[in-house]
Design an enzyme around this catalytic site. Structure first.
Site, PDB file in Angstrom:
ATOM      1  N   LYS A  62     -41.802 -35.234  31.022  1.00  0.00           N
ATOM      2  CA  LYS A  62     -41.418 -33.828  30.957  1.00  0.00           C
ATOM      3  C   LYS A  62     -40.419 -33.567  29.827  1.00  0.00           C
ATOM      4  CE  LYS A  62     -42.236 -32.928  35.874  1.00  0.00           C
ATOM      5  NZ  LYS A  62     -41.637 -32.481  37.157  1.00  0.00           N
ATOM      6  N   GLY A 125     -57.197 -33.092  47.972  1.00  0.00           N
ATOM      7  CA  GLY A 125     -57.986 -33.848  48.937  1.00  0.00           C
ATOM      8  C   GLY A 125     -57.553 -35.294  49.022  1.00  0.00           C
ATOM      9  N   HIS A 126     -58.084 -35.956  50.038  1.00  0.00           N
ATOM     10  CA  HIS A 126     -57.917 -37.396  50.209  1.00  0.00           C
ATOM     11  C   HIS A 126     -59.269 -37.975  50.604  1.00  0.00           C
ATOM     12  CE1 HIS A 126     -53.786 -38.435  49.453  1.00  0.00           C
ATOM     13  NE2 HIS A 126     -53.333 -37.453  50.230  1.00  0.00           N
ATOM     14  N   ASP A 127     -59.287 -39.292  50.771  1.00  0.00           N
ATOM     15  CA  ASP A 127     -60.532 -40.011  51.039  1.00  0.00           C
ATOM     16  C   ASP A 127     -61.362 -39.351  52.139  1.00  0.00           C
ATOM     17  OD1 ASP A 127     -61.780 -42.892  50.373  1.00  0.00           O
ATOM     18  OD2 ASP A 127     -62.022 -42.525  52.509  1.00  0.00           O
ATOM     19  N   ASN A 129     -61.523 -36.326  53.100  1.00  0.00           N
ATOM     20  CA  ASN A 129     -62.119 -35.053  52.674  1.00  0.00           C
ATOM     21  C   ASN A 129     -63.328 -35.275  51.787  1.00  0.00           C
ATOM     22  OD1 ASN A 129     -58.744 -34.487  52.222  1.00  0.00           O
ATOM     23  ND2 ASN A 129     -59.831 -33.481  53.888  1.00  0.00           N
ATOM     24  N   TYR A 130     -63.223 -36.205  50.848  1.00  0.00           N
ATOM     25  CA  TYR A 130     -64.354 -36.483  49.958  1.00  0.00           C
ATOM     26  C   TYR A 130     -65.540 -37.031  50.749  1.00  0.00           C
ATOM     27  CZ  TYR A 130     -60.146 -36.662  47.056  1.00  0.00           C
ATOM     28  OH  TYR A 130     -58.928 -36.401  46.484  1.00  0.00           O
ATOM     29  N   ASP A 156     -62.041 -43.565  47.663  1.00  0.00           N
ATOM     30  CA  ASP A 156     -60.955 -43.951  46.765  1.00  0.00           C
ATOM     31  C   ASP A 156     -61.332 -45.173  45.927  1.00  0.00           C
ATOM     32  OD1 ASP A 156     -59.396 -41.924  47.720  1.00  0.00           O
ATOM     33  OD2 ASP A 156     -58.037 -43.187  48.873  1.00  0.00           O
TER      34      ASP A 156
END
Length: 376
Positions: A62, A125-127, A129-130, A156
């Site tokens: 940043k 999302g996470h695993d 959700n996919y 993942d």
């Protein structure tokens, strides 16, 4: 020992599991992987078991000075790997458009949940959700029961990390022909959809919508199922081929069942009752001792601790002791001439910061100033 990928340098901006798992595989094969994270990031190295064979640089992207350092690194890098949401890298000035202009030979890989375009692009999302979107969870579980979350991260690792490794290596090979790098867009949902290959084939060819727990590979037939044993443990039977099934039936004293392998209705239910009763007569260890060496496709449902001590797992180098005494999962890629190896344990956060900056021409006083300003 020669290493397959020792000529390549990768800058890893990823976090969590998919990106670090991908770069771990490549680091084990000799690629020079430099992980880059904010000086105050507690997850900077991700899971310690995935940070082996890597170097660590802390850098505040940043800050303009931090971006300048990264741009200098990217000019000589072969690969940049990142795993943030689409658009995040661009806001930091470390996206493919920016870095590709500095280094046209750069291979830039982004791992995201839903990919760099499409209607779901900006969703989190996470695993789980996919896998839900991909229909994987919809076919996982017992017939008539609720869907079940798989016990490992299929999207993942299988859909993200492994696909990314293949994409990176493919782009590096293409660069040998074209002289140019390229952008590698890996979506974990895409990878999870690809894991549906058998179910999709059946749907396209036969028009069959696979139902949870009621398919050839999810326990519909006795020849491919899980059975409880006398001690409350379980064993697996995968006797799909008729000769494997025949051997099992004969060994269990039920040769007449061989001809009923794929029977339906009452015959199938009767077979299940007989086989379930039979397997409950002995413990899991007793059944493994009797059947595991036969041509049946048979084995235990092992616990994690049992898997870690399994003699075959150990022989194949899938559980190894690191140079500092810590135990690691091994690398599943076996090469005869340039095998992966475990050369160094996970570094401390930022352990290589001073050395990396010195290689870029920064003096000790320069580094001290950057550290005082929170850049590194």
């Amino acid at each position: 020992m020669p290493r397959a990928l020792s000529r390549f340098r990768l800058l890893d901006l990823s976090r969590q599991l998919p990106g670090p798992f991908c770069s771990m595989l490549l680091a084990d094969l000799g690629m020079d992987v430099l992980t880059i994270c904010a000086p105050t990031d507690p997850l900077g190295l991700g899971l310690p078991l995935l940070a082996r064979n890597k170097r660590s640089l802390t850098l505040n992207l940043k800050a303009p000075e931090g971006r300048a350092v990264f741009h200098r690194l990217a000019r000589d890098a072969d690969v940049v790997l990142e795993g943030s949401r689409p658009g995040a890298a661009a806001r930091l000035g470390v996206d493919y458009a920016t870095l590709g202009a500095l280094n046209p030979r750069l291979v830039y890989c982004s791992i995201s949940g839903y990919g760099q375009d499409g209607p779901y692009r900006d969703r989190v999302g996470h695993d789980v959700n996919y896998l839900g979107f991909a229909g994987v969870i919809g076919v996982t579980g017992e017939a008539g029961g609720a869907p079940v979350i798989p016990g490992v991260q299929i999207a993942d690792i299988g859909g993200g990390a492994l696909m990314a490794a293949v994409g990176i290596l493919s782009a590096l090979w293409a660069r040998e022909e074209t002289g140019r790098g390229q952008f590698v867009d890996i979506a974990m949902m895409d990878g999870a959809v690809a894991w549906q290959v058998i179910n999709v084939l059946r749907f396209l060819i036969a028009g069959e919508e696979q139902r949870r727990g009621d398919t050839l590979l999810t326990g519909h037939h006795p020849c491919y199922a899980i059975y409880e044993t006398k001690d409350g443990r379980h064993v697996t039977v995968g006797a799909l081929e008729p000769h494997f099934w025949r051997t099992l039936c004969e060994r269990l004293g039920m040769p007449e069942l061989a001809a009923q392998q794929f029977a339906e209705g009452a015959e199938r239910d009767a077979m299940f009752r007989r086989l379930r009763a039979k397997f409950r007569e002995r413990t899991m260890a007793e059944w493994v001792g009797e059947l595991a060496e036969l041509d049946i496709c048979f084995g235990p449902v092992a616990t994690l601790a049992e898997m870690m001590q399994d003699p075959h797992v150990r022989h194949r180098g899938m559980v190894v002791d690191g140079p500092e005494g810590r135990r690691y999962l091994g690398n599943p890629i076996k090469l005869s001439d340039t095998p992966p190896d475990l050369r160094a344990p996970a570094p401390q956060l930022g352990a290589h910061t001073d050395a990396v900056l010195a290689s870029l021409g920064y003096s000790a006083s320069d580094v001290a100033g950057l550290r005082e300003r929170g850049v590194v």
